[in-house]
Design a protein around this motif. Structure first.
Motif, PDB file in Angstrom:
ATOM      1  N   ALA A   2      83.173 -28.675 112.129  1.00 49.52           N
ATOM      2  CA  ALA A   2      83.699 -29.825 112.083  1.00 49.52           C
ATOM      3  C   ALA A   2      82.491 -30.729 111.607  1.00 49.52           C
ATOM      4  CB  ALA A   2      84.424 -30.253 113.323  1.00 49.52           C
ATOM      5  N   VAL A   3      81.473 -30.413 112.363  1.00 56.30           N
ATOM      6  CA  VAL A   3      80.298 -31.239 112.329  1.00 56.30           C
ATOM      7  C   VAL A   3      79.566 -31.192 110.796  1.00 56.30           C
ATOM      8  CG1 VAL A   3      77.773 -31.607 113.011  1.00 56.30           C
ATOM      9  CG2 VAL A   3      79.588 -30.845 114.648  1.00 56.30           C
ATOM     10  N   THR A   4      79.600 -30.022 110.244  1.00 53.57           N
ATOM     11  CA  THR A   4      79.043 -29.741 109.090  1.00 53.57           C
ATOM     12  C   THR A   4      80.153 -30.705 108.002  1.00 53.57           C
ATOM     13  OG1 THR A   4      78.344 -27.372 108.958  1.00 53.57           O
ATOM     14  CG2 THR A   4      78.754 -28.208 107.188  1.00 53.57           C
ATOM     15  N   LEU A   5      81.475 -30.400 107.995  1.00 54.15           N
ATOM     16  CA  LEU A   5      82.186 -31.345 107.268  1.00 54.15           C
ATOM     17  C   LEU A   5      82.023 -32.722 107.387  1.00 54.15           C
ATOM     18  CD1 LEU A   5      84.558 -31.156 105.216  1.00 54.15           C
ATOM     19  CD2 LEU A   5      86.144 -31.052 107.267  1.00 54.15           C
ATOM     20  N   LEU A  14      80.833 -35.834 104.869  1.00 53.98           N
ATOM     21  CA  LEU A  14      81.833 -36.903 104.563  1.00 53.98           C
ATOM     22  C   LEU A  14      81.146 -38.327 104.788  1.00 53.98           C
ATOM     23  CD1 LEU A  14      85.300 -35.569 105.713  1.00 53.98           C
ATOM     24  CD2 LEU A  14      84.419 -35.807 103.212  1.00 53.98           C
ATOM     25  N   PHE A  15      80.468 -38.400 105.889  1.00 50.00           N
ATOM     26  CA  PHE A  15      79.664 -39.611 106.492  1.00 50.00           C
ATOM     27  C   PHE A  15      78.389 -39.676 106.310  1.00 50.00           C
ATOM     28  CE2 PHE A  15      83.720 -38.498 109.284  1.00 50.00           C
ATOM     29  CZ  PHE A  15      84.660 -39.446 108.759  1.00 50.00           C
ATOM     30  N   LEU A  16      77.522 -38.754 106.364  1.00 50.42           N
ATOM     31  CA  LEU A  16      76.056 -38.874 106.413  1.00 50.42           C
ATOM     32  C   LEU A  16      75.958 -38.427 104.776  1.00 50.42           C
ATOM     33  CD1 LEU A  16      75.156 -37.581 109.726  1.00 50.42           C
ATOM     34  CD2 LEU A  16      75.808 -39.698 109.207  1.00 50.42           C
ATOM     35  N   ARG A  17      76.538 -38.024 104.116  1.00 54.56           N
ATOM     36  CA  ARG A  17      76.256 -37.744 102.617  1.00 54.56           C
ATOM     37  C   ARG A  17      75.438 -36.592 102.491  1.00 54.56           C
ATOM     38  NH1 ARG A  17      80.447 -40.041 100.422  1.00 54.56           N
ATOM     39  NH2 ARG A  17      80.414 -42.307 100.593  1.00 54.56           N
ATOM     40  N   GLU A  18      75.462 -35.572 103.547  1.00 54.20           N
ATOM     41  CA  GLU A  18      74.698 -34.356 103.565  1.00 54.20           C
ATOM     42  C   GLU A  18      75.359 -33.262 102.702  1.00 54.20           C
ATOM     43  OE1 GLU A  18      74.155 -32.742 107.413  1.00 54.20           O
ATOM     44  OE2 GLU A  18      73.160 -34.522 108.184  1.00 54.20           O
ATOM     45  N   PRO A  19      74.307 -32.749 101.613  1.00 57.33           N
ATOM     46  CA  PRO A  19      74.993 -31.910 100.527  1.00 57.33           C
ATOM     47  C   PRO A  19      75.810 -30.617 101.189  1.00 57.33           C
ATOM     48  CG  PRO A  19      72.827 -31.507 100.846  1.00 57.33           C
ATOM     49  CD  PRO A  19      72.979 -32.770 101.619  1.00 57.33           C
ATOM     50  N   VAL A  20      76.898 -30.281 100.601  1.00 54.99           N
ATOM     51  CA  VAL A  20      77.509 -29.061 101.137  1.00 54.99           C
ATOM     52  C   VAL A  20      78.094 -28.233  99.936  1.00 54.99           C
ATOM     53  CG1 VAL A  20      79.329 -28.111 102.669  1.00 54.99           C
ATOM     54  CG2 VAL A  20      78.022 -30.112 103.569  1.00 54.99           C
ATOM     55  N   GLY A  21      77.753 -27.174  99.891  1.00 54.89           N
ATOM     56  CA  GLY A  21      78.287 -26.547  98.683  1.00 54.89           C
ATOM     57  C   GLY A  21      79.637 -25.590  98.744  1.00 54.89           C
ATOM     58  N   TRP A  22      80.104 -25.348  97.628  1.00 54.77           N
ATOM     59  CA  TRP A  22      81.642 -24.855  97.749  1.00 54.77           C
ATOM     60  C   TRP A  22      81.761 -23.791  98.643  1.00 54.77           C
ATOM     61  CZ3 TRP A  22      83.020 -19.831  96.459  1.00 54.77           C
ATOM     62  CH2 TRP A  22      82.231 -19.213  95.687  1.00 54.77           C
ATOM     63  N   ALA A  59      84.494 -23.452 101.450  1.00 56.23           N
ATOM     64  CA  ALA A  59      85.529 -22.691 101.650  1.00 56.23           C
ATOM     65  C   ALA A  59      85.561 -21.888 103.061  1.00 56.23           C
ATOM     66  CB  ALA A  59      85.179 -21.558 100.700  1.00 56.23           C
ATOM     67  N   ALA A  60      84.118 -21.783 103.507  1.00 62.99           N
ATOM     68  CA  ALA A  60      84.215 -21.402 104.900  1.00 62.99           C
ATOM     69  C   ALA A  60      84.993 -22.290 106.034  1.00 62.99           C
ATOM     70  CB  ALA A  60      82.647 -20.872 105.462  1.00 62.99           C
ATOM     71  N   ILE A  61      84.796 -23.444 105.697  1.00 60.18           N
ATOM     72  CA  ILE A  61      84.915 -24.614 106.598  1.00 60.18           C
ATOM     73  C   ILE A  61      86.732 -24.726 106.533  1.00 60.18           C
ATOM     74  CG2 ILE A  61      85.189 -27.217 107.037  1.00 60.18           C
ATOM     75  CD1 ILE A  61      82.408 -27.492 106.098  1.00 60.18           C
ATOM     76  N   ALA A  62      87.223 -24.433 105.488  1.00 66.67           N
ATOM     77  CA  ALA A  62      88.880 -24.098 105.238  1.00 66.67           C
ATOM     78  C   ALA A  62      89.300 -23.054 105.932  1.00 66.67           C
ATOM     79  CB  ALA A  62      89.025 -24.270 103.872  1.00 66.67           C
ATOM     80  N   GLY A 105      83.898 -16.106 112.568  1.00 70.08           N
ATOM     81  CA  GLY A 105      83.338 -15.850 111.337  1.00 70.08           C
ATOM     82  C   GLY A 105      82.901 -16.752 110.290  1.00 70.08           C
ATOM     83  N   ALA A 106      83.705 -17.646 110.023  1.00 70.10           N
ATOM     84  CA  ALA A 106      83.565 -18.770 109.341  1.00 70.10           C
ATOM     85  C   ALA A 106      82.244 -19.637 109.921  1.00 70.10           C
ATOM     86  CB  ALA A 106      84.624 -19.699 109.363  1.00 70.10           C
ATOM     87  N   GLY A 107      82.018 -19.614 111.150  1.00 72.73           N
ATOM     88  CA  GLY A 107      81.017 -20.478 111.564  1.00 72.73           C
ATOM     89  C   GLY A 107      79.734 -19.793 111.293  1.00 72.73           C
ATOM     90  N   MET A 108      79.673 -18.583 111.484  1.00 73.54           N
ATOM     91  CA  MET A 108      78.465 -17.482 111.224  1.00 73.54           C
ATOM     92  C   MET A 108      78.213 -17.489 109.759  1.00 73.54           C
ATOM     93  SD  MET A 108      78.495 -14.551 114.018  1.00 73.54           S
ATOM     94  CE  MET A 108      80.206 -14.015 113.918  1.00 73.54           C
ATOM     95  N   PHE A 109      79.117 -17.608 108.940  1.00 80.38           N
ATOM     96  CA  PHE A 109      78.894 -17.482 107.690  1.00 80.38           C
ATOM     97  C   PHE A 109      78.194 -19.073 107.048  1.00 80.38           C
ATOM     98  CE2 PHE A 109      80.235 -18.589 103.316  1.00 80.38           C
ATOM     99  CZ  PHE A 109      79.277 -17.625 102.498  1.00 80.38           C
ATOM    100  N   THR A 110      78.736 -19.978 107.567  1.00 83.15           N
ATOM    101  CA  THR A 110      78.366 -21.519 107.430  1.00 83.15           C
ATOM    102  C   THR A 110      76.709 -21.570 107.761  1.00 83.15           C
ATOM    103  OG1 THR A 110      80.280 -22.490 107.640  1.00 83.15           O
ATOM    104  CG2 THR A 110      78.326 -23.935 107.910  1.00 83.15           C
ATOM    105  N   LEU A 111      76.464 -21.089 109.036  1.00 85.59           N
ATOM    106  CA  LEU A 111      75.141 -20.814 109.579  1.00 85.59           C
ATOM    107  C   LEU A 111      74.101 -20.200 108.478  1.00 85.59           C
ATOM    108  CD1 LEU A 111      75.795 -20.353 113.303  1.00 85.59           C
ATOM    109  CD2 LEU A 111      74.877 -22.471 112.160  1.00 85.59           C
ATOM    110  N   TYR A 112      74.791 -19.004 108.065  1.00 83.11           N
ATOM    111  CA  TYR A 112      73.800 -18.267 107.335  1.00 83.11           C
ATOM    112  C   TYR A 112      73.248 -18.963 105.779  1.00 83.11           C
ATOM    113  CZ  TYR A 112      73.284 -14.714 103.459  1.00 83.11           C
ATOM    114  OH  TYR A 112      72.758 -14.077 102.239  1.00 83.11           O
TER     115      TYR A 112
END
Length: 291
Positions: free
Chosen positions: A107-110, A114-122, A126-129, A273-280
């Motif tokens: 949720a923080v990454t997403l 959205l609000f701080l314009r930090e770059p997030v790749g696809w 996908a991991a967030i979804a 699993g999605a969280g750990m992938f996002t951290l990776y």
């Protein structure tokens, strides 16, 4: 032990301390009103945090007005998150509440994108979804599965996300110990103010021991978290925050006789699993930027 191994051990200890605090609060929730719990635990925890801040030289009151404004916003978010989380904890199994909170890094990454314009790749999107899909398996928003406790837990995630976004905007000259003490005092003030609307209940030795133990575990969790930030690589240590799920499962089974069903366990596994992938992915992106 290597620095990363030490950091992983400290992170695991921090998650254990926070989960033991949750268990002790849940044990007293049936006998004591929430404002009474927040006030008594808050007094002890704030005193211990103040001593630690003095010891580390982390208290600084001469700050610009913008910094105090952000500290105030963070304190308000902390108050709301604490109230909502503990309310959910009183009516939901501890493992289920903990599993819902594991969606927080996603949720923080997403929200940062959205609000701080930090770059997030696809890949991270996908991991967030996937993580939010796992969260839906836990709360099950339908007539049979969705409860008031689930709503409180999700609202707590939203408030903690807001708190963390405010923290990201905090000026670097603001010591983390000052922010932590201010947040703890905010929760304490809320507990005292809301006590006017409830009748305090008499406390026996068990309730006193439980609340003092909860304050000690909150303090131990924060102390381990501070120590974690000082050793090893954060990207290598951060995945061990999901050990809180294991502690919640163990305590839920041993103390409360609770064991989540297969859908909840599957959802928690997907979220973790999605969280750990996002951290990776964040770790790889940071390495590319340094190169």
């Amino acid at each position: 032990m290597t620095p990363n191994q030490t950091g992983a051990l400290l992170m695991t200890a921090a998650m254990a301390a926070y989960t033991f605090n949750d268990a002790l609060i849940k044990l007293t929730g049936g006998a004591l009103p929430l404002p009474q719990i927040l006030t008594i635990r808050g007094l002890a925890a704030s005193f211990l945090i103040y001593l630690l801040a003095r010891r580390l030289g982390g208290l600084r009151l001469r700050l610009p007005g913008r910094a105090w404004g952000l500290i105030g916003l963070r304190g308000a978010a902390e108050v709301a998150a604490t109230y909502l989380f503990l309310t959910a904890l009183m009516v939901m199994p501890i493992a289920n509440v903990t599993a819902v909170l594991q969606v927080l890094p996603l949720a923080v990454t997403l929200s940062a994108a959205l609000f701080l314009r930090e770059p997030v790749g696809w890949r991270r999107l996908a991991a967030i979804a996937a993580g939010f899909t796992g969260m839906l398996l836990i709360v099950r928003p339908g007539p049979d599965g969705f409860t008031d406790g689930s709503l409180y837990a999700l609202a707590a995630v939203a408030c903690i996300t807001a708190r963390d976004l405010v923290t990201r905007r905090m000026p670097p000259e603001v010591p983390s110990m000052t922010v932590t003490l201010a947040s703890s005092l905010s929760v304490l003030v809320f507990g005292i103010a809301s006590s006017a609307a409830v009748e305090w209940q008499p406390m026996g030795s068990f309730e006193w021991l439980a609340l003092m133990g909860a304050a000690l575990f909150i303090f131990a969790g924060y102390l381990c978290s501070v120590m974690t930030m000082r050793v090893g690589e954060i990207a290598a240590i951060a995945p061990f925050r999901y050990s809180g799920l294991v502690w919640a499962l163990i305590l839920g089974w041993l103390v409360f006789g609770e064991w989540p069903d297969l859908l909840t366990i599957a959802g928690a596994a997907i979220v973790a699993g999605a969280g750990m992938f996002t951290l990776y992915r964040e770790r790889r992106q940071a390495r590319k930027l340094r190169a």
